[in-house]
Enzyme design. Structure first.
Site, PDB file in Angstrom:
ATOM      1  N   LYS A  37       1.165   4.407  -2.825  1.00 48.40           N
ATOM      2  CA  LYS A  37       1.081   5.840  -2.509  1.00 48.40           C
ATOM      3  C   LYS A  37       2.320   6.573  -3.005  1.00 48.40           C
ATOM      4  O   LYS A  37       2.233   7.678  -3.554  1.00 48.40           O
ATOM      5  CB  LYS A  37       0.905   6.036  -0.996  1.00 48.40           C
ATOM      6  CG  LYS A  37      -0.490   5.613  -0.547  1.00 48.40           C
ATOM      7  CD  LYS A  37      -0.623   5.573   0.957  1.00 48.40           C
ATOM      8  CE  LYS A  37      -2.034   5.203   1.361  1.00 48.40           C
ATOM      9  NZ  LYS A  37      -2.142   4.799   2.761  1.00 48.40           N
ATOM     10  N   ASP A  39       0.832  -1.198   0.000  1.00 44.41           N
ATOM     11  CA  ASP A  39       0.000   0.000   0.000  1.00 44.41           C
ATOM     12  C   ASP A  39       0.873   1.258   0.000  1.00 44.41           C
ATOM     13  O   ASP A  39       0.595   2.236  -0.697  1.00 44.41           O
ATOM     14  CB  ASP A  39      -0.921  -0.052   1.223  1.00 44.41           C
ATOM     15  CG  ASP A  39      -1.960   1.030   1.163  1.00 44.41           C
ATOM     16  OD1 ASP A  39      -2.020   1.843   2.115  1.00 44.41           O
ATOM     17  OD2 ASP A  39      -2.682   1.111   0.147  1.00 44.41           O
TER      18      ASP A  39
END
Ligand code: ADP
Ligand code: ASP
Ligand code: MG
Length: 826
Positions: free
Chosen positions: A682, A678
């Protein structure tokens, strides 16, 4: 029976008078009509100006008189070429001779008292009624009626008060005889003028023909009183100052009263009273555009009135401030002040008093200033002598008023007024809001009046921007967003934004409504729908609605919806989403999407991609757009990983993961978080924003899931298994602590490379200072070189993520061009 009043603007030229005749002829076919006329446009001013010249002994008055005579004779000649022309010329000549005699008298005496002014002014209506009647008489029976025989007033010349009972009696008697003796005759009545019981000519105040019209309507029990003028009705503002002003469909008597009192001269404020007393509706119509529906003024209440109906202003005000210690706690000061003014016939237009009672601030007509000053200095002579009280005077002021029944109990109206003025640099000298809450008025320097009117008109009346949303995914984030949209609906409406959800779908069903779904009941309806639809089908379906402004709000985390983004863009939808999948697409597809968006002028907004509601994306965009060069982005991008390390080494790592899981801080499978995938996404979103063409695989991440557990145990067994590796993590903590540092899972973008993993930071370092599940993002750039720009705060959770999406919606709304065709804010 209908009363039709035609203002000077409807009688400006022979051409317009012909238009008036056509309107009257059409009305007379349906009902009996009585016509009330003003003087030809500009004539009253001209007459009064001539009287002033004569009073000053200026010989130019004779030339002025000749000009007035010429205009009327010429108009008469053109309008009565056949029958009655000669008789009309004779009557007009006689009147104009009489006028010359009166003016000569003024010239000789060098004196024009109000009584003489009224006499002079009366010729305007007397002349015009003869002309209009004679013109009408060419095709109908028509007769001029001089209202000095009917309208009975006191002797307050120039502002005479009408004695209603006597007037009504006379009007009824006269018209009854008239209509009996001459069937079908159209009376053409002089507006504006009347007479005292002993026959002295009076006028009932400038613009008073509207009042005359209302008097006739009330006396005769008319079904409607029509005020014919040169605009399509009563407008939301004076069209000569506010280009965006539009016609108001209906007004209550009270609203019309407030608007006209504060300067909308299209309707004389006194005109309302007789109509109100008899419940007769008024209809304001345009002689130049008779087809336009006009404005209705009546007692009819509206079920959901707009907050505000109109704004008006009056110039020529002076603002006075009575100030002094002697006023504190001394009862009766206001009474003495206003009593003194009243006894000198000075009317006070607006009052505002500070609660401290140190000052009393009020507005009067600037023309009354010297009388007012005299009255006040006399009344407060002792206080002035002792210099405990002073009077400040500010001439050159205007009063602006915003009016509407809907303001009653609507919070924030005043806030919006003053906010819009503030943003337009208009400073306000005094404010008053009536207890009726139907009106907020305030004083501004006349030099700022137009700016003030425009600012408020824009804030209250200019077309609202409407945005339709297609919401896909109603999990935690989608649900929170719908809640926020519903909650903020009013807030948005008050700012001119109408945001509605036109379609709402999840994997199990979909509901749509071209006008917008009621967000109070979406859950039940969606559940009942049970009609799943693919994203591509959805794009086609919403395209058919042809909404002017619409956006897809993708609240899923899936790439299925992302695959259909191009379809939505081709259907003219903007895209707003917390979903990162589009931004981490392989570079080729990402570039194609970006190109399509550019080509179609669609916005793609994704603030919630990083840091949830924290303004991370927009900050980076601003840095880049403003020409800064970002050299390093370093941060804690995962709320879960932040939580795991902020607690320090005291609790074993596996136990901490477990508690994070229980608190709902992790994905269903915590390995999703621990893997750093994750964080990698980003970083990639940010990297691409800075112009780097990286792929997801280029981001190097440290996976915190021990190798043997990556594929292995089921979710519930995972925590126990993880405990076997606690010692290793404790050792890393200890090693860092020995160097006086703490352990953090940090993503770094620098020198074109992106990586994420565990790193050690001194305890006072910004990245070491987080709490709970804080995200912390530090931007180092040319401008932020020594100390980075740091953004910190909770970076996960449905509510804050939805807020990030919401802020994108706001941004989008501001990008949208205003659309027309809207009347009023509800
Ligand atoms: P008339 O000669 O027909 O009596 P007025 O000149 O007295 O006409 O009034 C009509 C004018 O009022 C319009 O031409 C317009 O310029 C002005 N006006 C000021 N405020 C308003 C408003 N709120 N709505 C309509 N007209 C307004
Ligand atoms: N003619 C008068 C005026 O100019 C009355 C009116 O027009 O209503 O004030
Ligand atoms: Mg008028």
């Amino acid at each position: 029976m209908r009363v039709l009043k035609f203002g000077g603007s409807s009688l400006a030229t022979p051409q317009r008078i012909r238009g008036v005749a056509a309107i009257v002829a059409a009305a007379a076919q349906q009902e009996r009509v009585v016509i009330v006329v003003s003087a030809l446009q500009g004539v009253t001013d001209q007459l009064l100006g001539t009287a002033r010249l004569a009073e000053r002994g200026d010989a130019a008055w004779t030339a002025q008189h000749r000009a007035i005579a010429r205009r009327h004779m010429e108009t008469a000649r053109r309008l009565t070429p056949s029958r009655g022309g000669a008789a009309l010329q004779r009557r007009l000549t006689a009147m104009l001779d009489e006028l010359r005699d009166v003016l000569r008298g003024i010239h000789l005496l060098r004196h024009a008292p109000p009584r003489a002014l009224d006499h002079v002014a009366s010729f305007g209506e007397r002349l015009s009624s003869e002309i209009v009647a004679a013109h009408l008489a060419q095709s109908h029976r028509a007769v001029a009626v001089d209202t000095r025989e009917l309208v009975v007033t006191d002797d307050h010349f120039t502002q005479a008060a009408v004695q209603l009972d006597a007037t009504y009696r006379k009007i009824r008697a006269r018209l009854r005889t008239l209509l009996r003796t001459s069937r079908g005759v159209i009376p053409v009545v002089t507006g504006f003028i009347g007479a005292t019981p002993d026959g002295r000519t009076t006028t009932i105040g400038r613009n008073g023909s509207d009042y005359s019209g209302a008097l006739f309507g009330a006396a005769l029990g008319a079904s409607v009183i029509e005020i014919w003028t040169d605009v399509d009705g009563i407008l939301s503002a004076d069209p000569s100052c506010v280009p965006g002003a539009f016609v108001i469909e209906r007004l209550s008597y009270e609203e019309a009263m407030e608007l006209s009192y504060f300067g909308a001269k299209v309707l004389h404020s006194a005109a309302i009273a007789p109509a109100v007393a008899k419940r007769i509706p008024l209809l304001v119509k345009n002689t130049l555009n008779p087809e336009a529906p006009g404005t209705w003024v009546s007692a009819r209440a509206e079920t959901s009135p707009p907050v505000a109906k109109g704004i008006t202003s009056i110039d020529g005000m002076a603002l006075l401030t009575l100030r002094g210690l002697s006023m504190v706690g001394v009862p009766g000061t206001a009474q003495r002040l206003f009593g003194a003014l009243a006894s000198h016939d000075v009317s006070v237009i607006l009052i505002s008093q500070a609660s401290s009672e140190h000052t009393l601030c009020f507005a009067i007509r600037a023309a009354d200033l010297s009388v007012a000053r005299k009255a006040i200095t006399h009344e407060f002579r002792y206080e002035f002598q002792q210099a405990v009280t002073t009077l400040d005077e500010a001439p050159g002021q205007s009063i602006v008023a915003i009016v509407g029944e809907g303001m009653k109990g609507t919070p924030g109206v005043a806030g919006r007024v003053f906010d819009s003025l503030g943003r337009n640099n208009v400073s306000i000298a005094a404010i008053a809001q009536g207890a009726s809450e139907r009106n907020i008025s305030f004083v501004v320097p006349t030099t700022s009046r137009v700016r003030a009117l425009r600012a408020i008109h824009e804030a209250f009346f200019e077309p609202r921007r409407k945005l339709m949303l297609v919401v896909v995914g109603v999990g935690n984030i989608g649900e929170a967003l719908l809640r926020q949209i519903e909650q903020q609906r009013r807030y948005l409406l008050e700012r001119g934004f109408d945001v509605r959800v036109g379609a709402l779908c999840n994997s199990r069903g979909c509901i749509m409504d071209a006008e917008g779904i009621d967000l109070k009941h979406w859950r039940k309806r969606l559940k009942a729908s049970r009609k799943p639809i693919t994203p591509a089908q959805l794009a086609l379906a919403v395209e058919a609605f042809e909404w002017t402004h619409a956006a897809l709000v993708d609240c899923t985390a899936s790439s299925d919806v992302v695959d259909a983004y191009p379809d939505f863009v081709r259907a003219q939808l903007h895209i707003v989403t917390p979903n990162k999948q589009a931004n981490v697409l392989p570079m080729k597809r990402y570039a194609a999407l970006t190109e399509l968006l550019r080509e179609r002028h669609r916005y793609f907004l994704y603030e919630a991609n990083v840091g949830a509601g924290l303004p991370v994306i927009s900050t980076l965009q601003d840095l880049v757009a403003s020409g800064d060069s970002v050299t390093r982005i370093e941060g804690i991008f995962s709320g879960t990983l932040s939580y795991l390390f902020n607690g320090g080494p005291d609790v074993p790592f596996s136990a901490r993961v477990k508690s994070a899981h229980e608190l709902g801080f992790t994905e269903p499978d915590p390995r999703e978080d621990l893997s750093g995938r994750d964080v990698a996404r980003k970083l990639l979103v940010l990297a691409r924003l800075t112009g780097l063409a990286l792929e997801l695989k280029d981001v190097v991440v440290e996976d915190l899931v021990p190798q043997p557990l990556r594929k292995g145990p089921r979710r519930d067994a995972f925590f126990d298994e993880l405990a076997r590796f606690d010692a290793a993590m404790t050792a890393r903590h200890a090693a860092a602590a020995k160097r006086g540092k703490v352990l953090r899972y940090v993503g770094v973008l620098s020198k074109g490379r992106a990586s994420a993993g565990l790193a050690e930071y001194p305890v006072e370092h910004p990245l070491a200072l987080g709490r709970g599940s804080d995200n912390i993002i530090a931007f180092t750039s040319r401008r932020y070189a020594r100390t980075p720009l740091v953004i910190q705060g909770p970076g996960a959770g449905a509510d804050v993520t939805a807020m990030g999406v919401f802020s994108d919606l706001l941004k989008l709304l501001h990008y949208l061009p205003a659309s027309r065709g809207y009347a009023g804010v509800t």
